[in-house]
Write a protein that holds these residues in place. Structure first.
Motif, short mmCIF file in Angstrom:
data_model
loop_
_atom_site.label_atom_id
_atom_site.label_comp_id
_atom_site.label_asym_id
_atom_site.label_seq_id
_atom_site.Cartn_x
_atom_site.Cartn_y
_atom_site.Cartn_z
N THR A 1 0.83 -1.21 0.00
CA THR A 1 0.00 0.00 0.00
C THR A 1 0.86 1.25 0.00
O THR A 1 0.40 2.31 -0.39
CB THR A 1 -0.94 0.03 1.22
N SER A 2 2.13 1.11 0.41
CA SER A 2 3.03 2.25 0.43
C SER A 2 3.76 2.45 -0.90
O SER A 2 4.54 3.40 -1.03
CB SER A 2 4.08 2.06 1.54
N ASP B 1 4.90 3.62 -4.45
CA ASP B 1 4.68 4.87 -5.17
C ASP B 1 4.51 4.58 -6.66
O ASP B 1 4.57 3.42 -7.10
CB ASP B 1 5.81 5.87 -4.90
#
Length: 146
Positions: A11-12, A14
């Motif tokens: 989810t982190s 980029d």
């Protein structure tokens, strides 16, 4: 291959990381001859493209803005009529959905897989290409004089 198919997209992650994942899925997809693996890779690619579309619309974190900022802008790697990240992601997603349908003749599937691979490589390059121009010292001093 197993890790590529089973590891979730963080989810982190980029924009650049998800673009790299899309590239990895496309590279494996073009090499895979196993129908089950191709379906799994196509499904993961579709999911990653959906995440990529959302990241294209989101504000970029500072570290990406810095990587996308240069003193002099390079020549775009795509023609002007294609310079729209949303459109490129939609094209890639449409090709992926066509492959997931499993209704195409084998030769068409092979050609579309190659086209998808090439489009994703170009799209990832486009998304990582600097498009913000760093203000020069002269421009900053003229703004200060105003």
């Amino acid at each position: 291959m197993h890790n590529l198919i089973t590891t979730p997209i963080p989810t982190s992650a980029d924009l650049f990381q998800v673009a790299d994942l899309c590239t990895a899925f496309a590279a494996e997809l073009v090499e895979s001859k196993d129908v089950t693996q191709r379906l799994a890779l196509s499904g993961r690619l579709s999911y990653a493209l959906t995440a990529l579309r959302l990241l294209c619309d989101a504000d970029f974190p500072a570290h990406l803005k810095e990587q996308l900022t240069v003193d002099e802008l390079p020549t775009p790697c795509f023609p002007d009529c294609w310079i729209d990240s949303w459109l490129l992601v939609e094209y890639a997603q449409s090709l992926t959905q066509a492959l997931l349908s499993c209704t195409l003749p084998y030769t068409v599937t092979v050609h579309l897989t190659g086209l998808l691979h090439d489009l994703i490589i170009l799209m990832a390059d486009y998304l990582k290409q600097p498009y913000l121009e760093r203000e020069t010292a002269n421009a900053q001093s003229s703004k200060a004089d105003s």
